[in-house]
Design an enzyme around this catalytic site. Structure first.
Site, mmCIF file in Angstrom:
data_model
loop_
_atom_site.group_PDB
_atom_site.id
_atom_site.type_symbol
_atom_site.label_atom_id
_atom_site.label_comp_id
_atom_site.label_asym_id
_atom_site.label_seq_id
_atom_site.Cartn_x
_atom_site.Cartn_y
_atom_site.Cartn_z
ATOM 1 N N SER A 147 0.848 -1.198 0.000
ATOM 2 C CA SER A 147 0.000 0.000 0.000
ATOM 3 C C SER A 147 0.875 1.237 0.000
ATOM 4 C CB SER A 147 -0.894 0.007 1.238
ATOM 5 O OG SER A 147 -1.587 1.233 1.371
ATOM 6 N N TYR A 160 -2.105 -0.228 10.471
ATOM 7 C CA TYR A 160 -2.171 -0.641 9.061
ATOM 8 C C TYR A 160 -0.876 -0.271 8.337
ATOM 9 C CZ TYR A 160 -3.765 -1.084 4.238
ATOM 10 O OH TYR A 160 -3.877 -1.431 2.909
#
Length: 267
Positions: A147, A160
């Site tokens: 990501s 995250y």
């Protein structure tokens, strides 16, 4: 493995987290290229629908396996079944993962542990077992979905981002280890994608609206990923704006903190 001009026809593409979202779209794009698609996820009812559509798109058999990647015993069992039922894996796409936006001081650490077991350890469990077999054949391609959050952390993404930083670090070292064995490792770093990922990650339901100009289309991202299969691409970063911001974040720390903490803080 193969030249860029070749196709995926009859290549076995194994995708984790493929019942919905980006993983589902990757499965369809690979099937369109003639691949033998193997999908896995926890939600077996949805997974069977993906399998059936892949068969329609490819006119070849597709395979579905229920799998929670956070359970190493399940991983061993399913990968053994894949080798026995389908055969060797040409391309592995580690897509399984989830996120949750919450400030570090109030984050539920049980959720944090679960996130690392899925996003990081699960990816490692699957990769190791598949890579061992690829190493024996001296060919293969491993694609890890990380990501932009693993490039540039922002508020409310502490856990995250940490998990995706770990994926990028693991992938970078793995790439160097496997290069002599003719196994490619590609890290994909997308920004926000319009999928059901945000049903869990963003309880407010407003994040995608706030970053509308940067939201990626899942089919477009999937198409880019499939186009790279079998090629020695190091990274795929999308969208261009976040790729540039990520470089500023590294090269110019003060500007990077402004970008991460103010301009791109939309959670």
């Amino acid at each position: 493995m193969r030249k860029k001009t070749d196709t995926l026809k009859n290549k076995v593409v194994f995708i984790t987290g493929a019942s919905t979202g980006l993983g589902e779209k990757i499965a369809y794009e690979a099937a369109k290229k003639g691949a033998i698609v193997v999908v896995s996820a926890r939600r077996e009812d949805l997974l069977l629908q993906v399998k059936e559509k892949c068969e329609q798109l490819s006119s070849k058999p597709a395979f579905a396996f229920g799998l929670d990647v956070s359970d190493p015993e399940q991983v061993k069992k399913v990968i053994t079944e894949i080798y026995q039922t389908v055969g060797t894996v040409d391309v592995l796409v580690n897509n399984a993962g989830f996120g949750h936006f919450e400030e570090a001081l109030t984050f539920d650490m049980d959720v944090a542990e679960r996130m690392f077991r899925v996003n990081v350890l699960g990816l490692m469990y699957v990769t190791q077992l598949v890579a061992i077999e690829m190493a024996e054949r001296h060919q293969g391609h491993i694609i890890n979905i990380a990501s932009q959050a693993g490039k540039m952390a922002t508020p409310k993404s502490t856990i995250y981002s940490a998990s995706k930083f770990a994926v990028i670090g693991y992938s970078n070292a793995l790439r160097l280890e496997l290069k002599p064995l003719n196994i490619f490792v590609t890290t994909v770093n997308p920004g926000p994608i319009e999928t059901n990922f945000f049903d869990i990650a963003d309880e407010s339901g407003t994040y995608l609206e706030k970053v509308g100009h940067m939201v990626l289309n899942a089919e477009v991202v999937a198409g880019r990923i499939v186009s790279l299969m079998g090629t020695p691409r190091r990274e795929l970063n999308m969208p261009a704006l976040l790729e540039i911001a990520g470089k500023f974040y590294t090269l110019f720390p003060r500007i990077g903190d402004y970008l991460a903490g103010d301009l791109f803080n939309n959670k």
